[in-house]
Design a protein around this motif. Structure first.
Motif, PDB file in Angstrom:
ATOM      1  N   ALA A   7     -55.302  90.611  67.836  1.00 13.05           N
ATOM      2  CA  ALA A   7     -54.093  90.128  67.163  1.00 13.05           C
ATOM      3  C   ALA A   7     -52.842  90.552  67.925  1.00 13.05           C
ATOM      4  CB  ALA A   7     -54.067  90.655  65.730  1.00 13.05           C
ATOM      5  N   PRO A   8     -52.593  89.972  69.087  1.00 11.17           N
ATOM      6  CA  PRO A   8     -51.409  90.347  69.867  1.00 11.17           C
ATOM      7  C   PRO A   8     -50.123  89.778  69.300  1.00 11.17           C
ATOM      8  CG  PRO A   8     -52.585  88.574  70.956  1.00 11.17           C
ATOM      9  CD  PRO A   8     -53.419  88.963  69.767  1.00 11.17           C
ATOM     10  N   SER A   9     -49.020  90.426  69.658  1.00  9.76           N
ATOM     11  CA  SER A   9     -47.694  89.943  69.276  1.00  9.76           C
ATOM     12  C   SER A   9     -47.044  89.285  70.494  1.00  9.76           C
ATOM     13  CB  SER A   9     -46.814  91.099  68.791  1.00  9.76           C
ATOM     14  OG  SER A   9     -47.370  91.693  67.642  1.00  9.76           O
ATOM     15  N   PRO A  10     -46.457  88.103  70.345  1.00 11.53           N
ATOM     16  CA  PRO A  10     -45.847  87.400  71.482  1.00 11.53           C
ATOM     17  C   PRO A  10     -44.444  87.902  71.789  1.00 11.53           C
ATOM     18  CG  PRO A  10     -45.733  86.035  69.522  1.00 11.53           C
ATOM     19  CD  PRO A  10     -46.447  87.292  69.111  1.00 11.53           C
ATOM     20  N   THR A  11     -44.362  89.153  72.201  1.00  8.83           N
ATOM     21  CA  THR A  11     -43.063  89.780  72.440  1.00  8.83           C
ATOM     22  C   THR A  11     -42.811  90.042  73.922  1.00  8.83           C
ATOM     23  OG1 THR A  11     -44.092  91.928  71.999  1.00  8.83           O
ATOM     24  CG2 THR A  11     -42.973  90.848  70.161  1.00  8.83           C
ATOM     25  N   GLY A  12     -43.619  89.452  74.797  1.00 13.79           N
ATOM     26  CA  GLY A  12     -43.471  89.647  76.238  1.00 13.79           C
ATOM     27  C   GLY A  12     -44.747  89.217  76.945  1.00 13.79           C
ATOM     28  N   ASP A  13     -44.897  89.618  78.196  1.00 12.66           N
ATOM     29  CA  ASP A  13     -46.119  89.293  78.925  1.00 12.66           C
ATOM     30  C   ASP A  13     -47.319  89.941  78.246  1.00 12.66           C
ATOM     31  OD1 ASP A  13     -44.761  87.852  80.765  1.00 12.66           O
ATOM     32  OD2 ASP A  13     -45.035  89.234  82.440  1.00 12.66           O
ATOM     33  N   PRO A  14     -48.485  89.280  78.250  1.00  9.55           N
ATOM     34  CA  PRO A  14     -49.684  89.888  77.669  1.00  9.55           C
ATOM     35  C   PRO A  14     -50.010  91.214  78.357  1.00  9.55           C
ATOM     36  CG  PRO A  14     -50.219  87.898  78.920  1.00  9.55           C
ATOM     37  CD  PRO A  14     -48.735  87.937  78.778  1.00  9.55           C
ATOM     38  N   HIS A  15     -50.332  92.216  77.569  1.00 13.19           N
ATOM     39  CA  HIS A  15     -50.479  93.603  78.026  1.00 13.19           C
ATOM     40  C   HIS A  15     -51.930  93.900  78.411  1.00 13.19           C
ATOM     41  CE1 HIS A  15     -50.150  98.014  77.836  1.00 13.19           C
ATOM     42  NE2 HIS A  15     -48.825  97.850  77.847  1.00 13.19           N
ATOM     43  N   ILE A  16     -52.096  94.791  79.392  1.00 13.39           N
ATOM     44  CA  ILE A  16     -53.439  95.209  79.807  1.00 13.39           C
ATOM     45  C   ILE A  16     -54.183  95.845  78.621  1.00 13.39           C
ATOM     46  CG2 ILE A  16     -52.680  97.487  80.623  1.00 13.39           C
ATOM     47  CD1 ILE A  16     -55.350  95.294  82.315  1.00 13.39           C
ATOM     48  N   GLY A  17     -53.423  96.483  77.720  1.00 13.56           N
ATOM     49  CA  GLY A  17     -54.029  97.074  76.530  1.00 13.56           C
ATOM     50  C   GLY A  17     -54.598  96.019  75.595  1.00 13.56           C
TER      51      GLY A  17
END
Length: 462
Positions: A7-17
């Motif tokens: 469930a990522p948040s679209p607040t920037g580039d996708p994170h390695i985490g």
């Protein structure tokens, strides 16, 4: 059915985490023949970045972590969160709060001055706002946490964890603009989507008792929790862009293979029963067990990733590798295939191909000081380069012949063979480090080799 989610948040580039957490969720779902859900948590409207959702989808697709359901956007479910928050108020398990941001800042500052943990002082819990204040739409809704007792849950990575209720803050569930906070939305969504396992980073560990209380308030069975260790920088601090690249897009642009990146992330806090380090996604899924997850923070080491990526590059069929390299060089496929055998063993990232093979297509600049540093004067260096050019011009072209005849030339000139080889390497490639010398000359061709030797020889006085 086992059902997991990312469930990522679209607040920037996708994170390695995000990739790390997605991988473990994907593995648990697939190992148990379950489903992997993609949910976009876009309720933090102030931090939304245009195009970020598309980048998340592209990155997960690139990694090969295909979702079975979704993407589901929280922004499409606003009325559900509002209904659920008001339901809790009606049950006396949540309350309206009209405190201004200025008052909250003042309370926080006073608590910090007293060296107390900053938290809401429950003013509106003791003295609720009036109906008129609520109707103005300036109130938030807060969770009414029990003032005594404790909240416990079992974590698949860390065992049983218990929090004292007196230490849990009355967090905001619904903001005054009608948008939910993470705490409310995540519980409503995980329940509504029948998520069986919530697998996320350990930074959410302290939020879990609030979520348990919400499940209890809604009379719902909580999911199974597993909090993965945070990825760490070499100095053990939480991974951050100041000390490590964190954007998945960067890893793709650098030429890390998706299977290598997933392999490396699998090793972050987990290990194969036989301790091998290189394995496929399927092998990870088949062997995955939470009992082998180490809760201590694994160090994300780019050098180790480079090594592993190099292993994966060399394991690819040559045709597939050449095809992948097309996105990382201006050379055409035929040119790639000609020079690839010379650099394949040295590549750690696909992006290195262009720099390592440029010498075959563009004449390099040569620092004559590097040549003189080999211990021979200008006259001797000029003679060696000129004699090599003369020899090669009349020679049949091929690696074994080139090496044999060049060794004979070194004896004739009174040079140590390795010094002459280095002299030729620098003159031809512009560097002391290059693919194997005589294989390089073979691919470069007689005419280009002789031309470069003559040009560098002419730079020295007679």
């Amino acid at each position: 059915m086992v059902k997991t989610r990312i469930a990522p948040s679209p607040t920037g580039d996708p994170h390695i985490g995000t990739a790390y957490t997605a991988l473990f969720n994907y593995a648990v779902a697939k190992k148990n023949k379950g489903k992997f859900v993609l949910r976009i948590e876009d309720t933090d409207r102030a931090r939304l970045v245009p195009g970020a959702t598309e980048k998340i989808l592209d990155s997960l697709t690139w990694l090969g972590l295909a979702w079975d359901e979704g993407p589901i956007h929280q922004s499409d479910r606003l009325s559900l969160y509002q209904k659920k928050a008001k339901e809790l108020v009606g049950k006396g398990l949540a309350y309206y709060c009209s405190c201004s941001s200025e008052r909250l800042e003042k309370v926080r500052a006073e608590q910090q001055a007293k060296k107390e943990v900053p938290r809401y002082d429950r003013k509106c819990r003791q003295k609720p706002p009036s109906k008129e204040e609520i109707e103005k739409g300036n109130c938030v809704i807060r969770l009414k946490v029990p003032e005594s007792g404790e909240t416990s849950f079992e974590d698949l990575v860390r065992g049983e964890i218990t929090f004292q209720n007196k230490d849990i803050d009355d967090s905001v569930l619904l903001k005054s603009d009608g948008w939910p906070t993470y705490h409310l939305a995540v519980v409503v969504d995980d329940s509504d989507m029948e998520i069986s396992h919530v697998i996320r980073a350990e930074e959410w560990l302290s939020s879990t008792p609030k979520h348990i209380l919400l499940y209890n308030a809604f009379k719902l069975k909580p999911p199974i929790f597993a909090h993965l260790p945070l990825l760490r920088n070499p100095d053990k601090s939480k991974i951050s862009k100041r000390k490590n690249p964190v954007s998945l897009i960067w890893y793709k642009e650098q030429g890390y293979l998706p299977q290598a990146l997933l392999n490396y992330l699998s090793l972050m806090g987990w290990s194969m029963p036989d301790e091998r380090e290189k394995f496929t996604l399927k092998e990870f899924i088949d062997n995955f067990d939470f009992a082998r997850v180490d809760p201590s923070g694994p160090v994300f080491d780019l050098q180790k990733l480079d090594w592993l990526n190099g292993q994966w590059i060399r394991s690819l069929p040559e045709k597939e590798l050449a095809d992948r390299l097309k996105d990382y060089t201006k050379r055409d496929l035929k040119q790639i295939e000609i020079v690839l055998p010379l650099v394949r063993e040295r590549l750690k990232k696909l992006s290195e191909f262009e720099a390592q093979t440029k010498l075959f297509f563009e004449e390099p600049s040569v620092d004559t000081k590097l040549l003189l540093d080999l211990g021979h004067n200008e006259k001797e260096t000029k003679e060696a380069l000129g004699e090599a050019a003369k020899l090669y011009k009349g020679l049949g072209w091929g690696t074994p012949r080139l090496e044999g005849e060049t060794r004979k030339l070194s004896e004739k000139l009174g040079w140590i063979a390795s010094d002459l080889f280095m002299c030729l390497r620098i003159a031809i490639t512009g560097s002391k480090v290059s693919p194997p010398l005589f294989e390089t000359l073979t691919v470069l061709g007689k005419e280009e080799t002789v031309k470069r030797l003559k040009k560098i020889s002419s730079l020295f006085s007679k």
